[in-house]
Design a protein around this motif. Structure first.
Motif, mmCIF file in Angstrom:
data_model
loop_
_atom_site.group_PDB
_atom_site.id
_atom_site.type_symbol
_atom_site.label_atom_id
_atom_site.label_comp_id
_atom_site.label_asym_id
_atom_site.label_seq_id
_atom_site.Cartn_x
_atom_site.Cartn_y
_atom_site.Cartn_z
ATOM 1 N N THR A 20 0.846 -1.196 0.000
ATOM 2 C CA THR A 20 0.000 0.000 0.000
ATOM 3 C C THR A 20 0.876 1.239 0.000
ATOM 4 O OG1 THR A 20 -0.120 0.029 2.424
ATOM 5 C CG2 THR A 20 -1.869 -1.147 1.238
ATOM 6 N N PHE A 21 0.316 2.331 -0.509
ATOM 7 C CA PHE A 21 1.052 3.601 -0.536
ATOM 8 C C PHE A 21 0.086 4.729 -0.231
ATOM 9 C CE2 PHE A 21 2.760 7.355 -2.743
ATOM 10 C CZ PHE A 21 3.981 7.446 -2.106
ATOM 11 N N LEU A 22 0.494 5.601 0.678
ATOM 12 C CA LEU A 22 -0.341 6.737 1.077
ATOM 13 C C LEU A 22 0.050 7.968 0.258
ATOM 14 C CD1 LEU A 22 -2.472 8.014 2.939
ATOM 15 C CD2 LEU A 22 -0.618 8.509 4.559
ATOM 16 N N ILE A 23 -0.905 8.472 -0.508
ATOM 17 C CA ILE A 23 -0.679 9.671 -1.313
ATOM 18 C C ILE A 23 -1.152 10.875 -0.526
ATOM 19 C CG2 ILE A 23 -1.250 10.850 -3.469
ATOM 20 C CD1 ILE A 23 -1.849 8.071 -4.646
ATOM 21 N N ASN A 24 -0.289 11.886 -0.421
ATOM 22 C CA ASN A 24 -0.612 13.094 0.331
ATOM 23 C C ASN A 24 -0.253 14.300 -0.529
ATOM 24 O OD1 ASN A 24 -0.974 15.120 2.242
ATOM 25 N ND2 ASN A 24 -0.169 13.875 3.909
ATOM 26 N N LEU A 25 -1.278 14.936 -1.091
ATOM 27 C CA LEU A 25 -1.064 16.069 -1.990
ATOM 28 C C LEU A 25 -1.654 17.352 -1.421
ATOM 29 C CD1 LEU A 25 -1.942 14.413 -5.423
ATOM 30 C CD2 LEU A 25 0.329 15.044 -4.631
ATOM 31 N N GLU A 26 -1.058 18.461 -1.851
ATOM 32 C CA GLU A 26 -1.557 19.797 -1.500
ATOM 33 C C GLU A 26 -1.711 19.969 -0.006
ATOM 34 O OE1 GLU A 26 -4.989 20.832 -3.763
ATOM 35 O OE2 GLU A 26 -4.079 20.287 -5.691
ATOM 36 N N GLY A 27 -0.656 19.587 0.711
ATOM 37 C CA GLY A 27 -0.639 19.799 2.159
ATOM 38 C C GLY A 27 -1.651 18.991 2.930
ATOM 39 N N GLY A 28 -2.073 17.865 2.366
ATOM 40 C CA GLY A 28 -3.022 17.008 3.063
ATOM 41 C C GLY A 28 -4.455 17.158 2.605
ATOM 42 N N ASP A 29 -4.708 18.134 1.702
ATOM 43 C CA ASP A 29 -6.072 18.322 1.200
ATOM 44 C C ASP A 29 -6.523 17.124 0.367
ATOM 45 O OD1 ASP A 29 -6.226 20.759 2.434
ATOM 46 O OD2 ASP A 29 -5.663 21.912 0.660
ATOM 47 N N ILE A 30 -5.559 16.489 -0.307
ATOM 48 C CA ILE A 30 -5.851 15.283 -1.080
ATOM 49 C C ILE A 30 -5.076 14.138 -0.452
ATOM 50 C CG2 ILE A 30 -5.712 14.158 -3.326
ATOM 51 C CD1 ILE A 30 -5.831 16.886 -4.627
ATOM 52 N N CYS A 31 -5.778 13.192 0.109
ATOM 53 C CA CYS A 31 -5.131 12.073 0.801
ATOM 54 C C CYS A 31 -5.832 10.774 0.387
ATOM 55 C CB CYS A 31 -5.223 12.279 2.309
ATOM 56 S SG CYS A 31 -4.175 11.168 3.271
ATOM 57 N N GLU A 32 -5.044 9.827 -0.091
ATOM 58 C CA GLU A 32 -5.639 8.585 -0.579
ATOM 59 C C GLU A 32 -4.704 7.415 -0.323
ATOM 60 O OE1 GLU A 32 -7.724 8.619 -4.448
ATOM 61 O OE2 GLU A 32 -6.404 6.953 -5.010
ATOM 62 N N GLN A 33 -5.213 6.378 0.297
ATOM 63 C CA GLN A 33 -4.455 5.144 0.526
ATOM 64 C C GLN A 33 -4.751 4.195 -0.626
ATOM 65 O OE1 GLN A 33 -2.632 4.563 3.413
ATOM 66 N NE2 GLN A 33 -2.201 2.398 3.358
ATOM 67 N N SER A 34 -3.713 3.822 -1.357
ATOM 68 C CA SER A 34 -3.899 2.961 -2.521
ATOM 69 C C SER A 34 -3.105 1.675 -2.357
ATOM 70 C CB SER A 34 -3.440 3.689 -3.791
ATOM 71 O OG SER A 34 -4.184 4.873 -4.005
ATOM 72 N N SER A 35 -3.653 0.611 -2.896
ATOM 73 C CA SER A 35 -2.966 -0.680 -2.854
ATOM 74 C C SER A 35 -2.407 -1.016 -4.233
ATOM 75 C CB SER A 35 -3.926 -1.783 -2.393
ATOM 76 O OG SER A 35 -5.027 -1.882 -3.272
ATOM 77 N N TYR A 36 -1.396 -1.852 -4.242
ATOM 78 C CA TYR A 36 -0.785 -2.269 -5.503
ATOM 79 C C TYR A 36 -0.294 -3.707 -5.377
ATOM 80 C CZ TYR A 36 3.619 -1.302 -3.051
ATOM 81 O OH TYR A 36 4.647 -1.289 -2.145
ATOM 82 N N LYS A 37 -0.084 -4.326 -6.508
ATOM 83 C CA LYS A 37 0.490 -5.671 -6.575
ATOM 84 C C LYS A 37 1.680 -5.641 -7.519
ATOM 85 C CE LYS A 37 -3.978 -8.050 -5.937
ATOM 86 N NZ LYS A 37 -4.884 -6.885 -6.108
ATOM 87 N N VAL A 38 2.724 -6.384 -7.172
ATOM 88 C CA VAL A 38 3.924 -6.456 -7.992
ATOM 89 C C VAL A 38 4.245 -7.921 -8.277
ATOM 90 C CG1 VAL A 38 6.410 -5.998 -8.100
ATOM 91 C CG2 VAL A 38 4.879 -4.300 -7.097
ATOM 92 N N ILE A 39 4.447 -8.231 -9.541
ATOM 93 C CA ILE A 39 4.810 -9.586 -9.958
ATOM 94 C C ILE A 39 6.132 -9.515 -10.713
ATOM 95 C CG2 ILE A 39 4.107 -11.639 -11.237
ATOM 96 C CD1 ILE A 39 1.240 -10.578 -11.129
ATOM 97 N N ALA A 40 7.086 -10.308 -10.311
ATOM 98 C CA ALA A 40 8.388 -10.381 -10.983
ATOM 99 C C ALA A 40 8.487 -11.693 -11.742
ATOM 100 C CB ALA A 40 9.518 -10.271 -9.966
ATOM 101 N N ARG A 41 8.852 -11.600 -13.023
ATOM 102 C CA ARG A 41 8.995 -12.798 -13.852
ATOM 103 C C ARG A 41 10.324 -12.748 -14.594
ATOM 104 N NH1 ARG A 41 3.245 -13.156 -17.025
ATOM 105 N NH2 ARG A 41 4.370 -11.674 -18.338
ATOM 106 N N PRO A 42 11.039 -13.866 -14.673
ATOM 107 C CA PRO A 42 12.271 -13.895 -15.478
ATOM 108 C C PRO A 42 11.954 -13.484 -16.910
ATOM 109 C CG PRO A 42 12.095 -15.871 -14.140
ATOM 110 C CD PRO A 42 10.770 -15.163 -14.021
ATOM 111 N N ILE A 43 12.749 -12.592 -17.448
ATOM 112 C CA ILE A 43 12.468 -12.083 -18.786
ATOM 113 C C ILE A 43 13.006 -13.031 -19.843
ATOM 114 C CG2 ILE A 43 14.571 -10.694 -19.028
ATOM 115 C CD1 ILE A 43 12.653 -8.484 -20.199
ATOM 116 N N ALA A 44 12.292 -13.129 -20.946
ATOM 117 C CA ALA A 44 12.639 -14.095 -21.993
ATOM 118 C C ALA A 44 13.447 -13.468 -23.117
ATOM 119 C CB ALA A 44 11.362 -14.722 -22.554
#
Length: 216
Positions: free
Chosen positions: A159-183
């Motif tokens: 998860t990553f907490l976005i804090n913009l414009e001194g806290g006026d815009i605040c959003e907790q977002s989730s993400y997924k990361v997948i690592a694969r050997p490149i071909a």
């Protein structure tokens, strides 16, 4: 990231020139910062800067004056978010060469996804700012998991907490990361795994080399 841009791109490529601009700005600020306590060193470094045309010296050309153009809303959060995802990626391949992998980043539509799109406009890229930050050979940015994702795939969630414009815009977002050997094969010029064979440069490097020959 810096060495890749400076060494691999064309001499006048905007990516390479922007990198040089950042380094020049950083050097100027560092010199002026330590000038009051190390005046002789600051003056010597200032006089040896090859692109400087001021003959008056560091003490007669003013204090730090960073341009307001550097302060773009959302850029700091975009970089910090990308770095958080990079940490997740690197932790999933602990001790291994990141360039031997491709990264898939999955973020639901929202502010975080828009910030990542600012670093990578296309879905998949080997040369985007996002891919450079990830330190992988290829990065794919998606809004949902690919249908062909194996059930046993190693999916790192964060998860990553976005804090913009001194806290006026605040959003907790989730993400997924997948690592694969490149071909892909290792490019003999840029050392990324983006070539069709180990004896032939990747498409980006072929373009740069061809442009270099055309300009001589």
């Amino acid at each position: 990231l810096l060495s890749c841009r400076l060494y691999c791109e064309e001499a006048k490529d905007p990516k390479r020139r922007s990198c040089q601009t950042v380094l020049a700005e950083a050097l100027d600020i560092v010199i002026r910062s330590f000038a009051p306590i190390l005046p002789h060193l600051a003056e010597e470094v200032f006089q040896y800067i090859p692109y400087k045309k001021d003959s008056e010296g560091v003490f007669r050309t003013g204090w730090i004056n960073a341009s307001s153009a550097w302060k773009k809303p959302g850029i700091e959060e975009a970089i910090e978010g990308a770095c958080a995802m990079r940490d997740s990626f690197l932790s999933s391949i602990s001790g291994k060469n990141a360039l031997e992998y491709e990264v898939i980043i999955v973020i639901e539509p929202g502010l975080l996804f828009e910030l990542m799109e600012a670093l990578q406009a296309e879905e998949t890229s080997t040369v985007s700012q996002l891919n450079e930050i990830m330190m992988a050979s290829q990065t794919t940015l998606l809004s949902e998991l690919p249908k062909e994702t194996p059930s046993d795939a190693n999916i790192i969630k964060g998860t990553f907490l976005i804090n913009l414009e001194g806290g006026d815009i605040c959003e907790q977002s989730s993400y997924k990361v997948i690592a694969r050997p490149i071909a892909k094969a290792k490019c003999p010029r840029c050392r990324r795994y983006t070539a069709e064979s180990s004896s032939t440069p990747c498409p980006r490097c072929l373009h740069v080399l061809a442009a270099g020959k055309g300009s001589t």
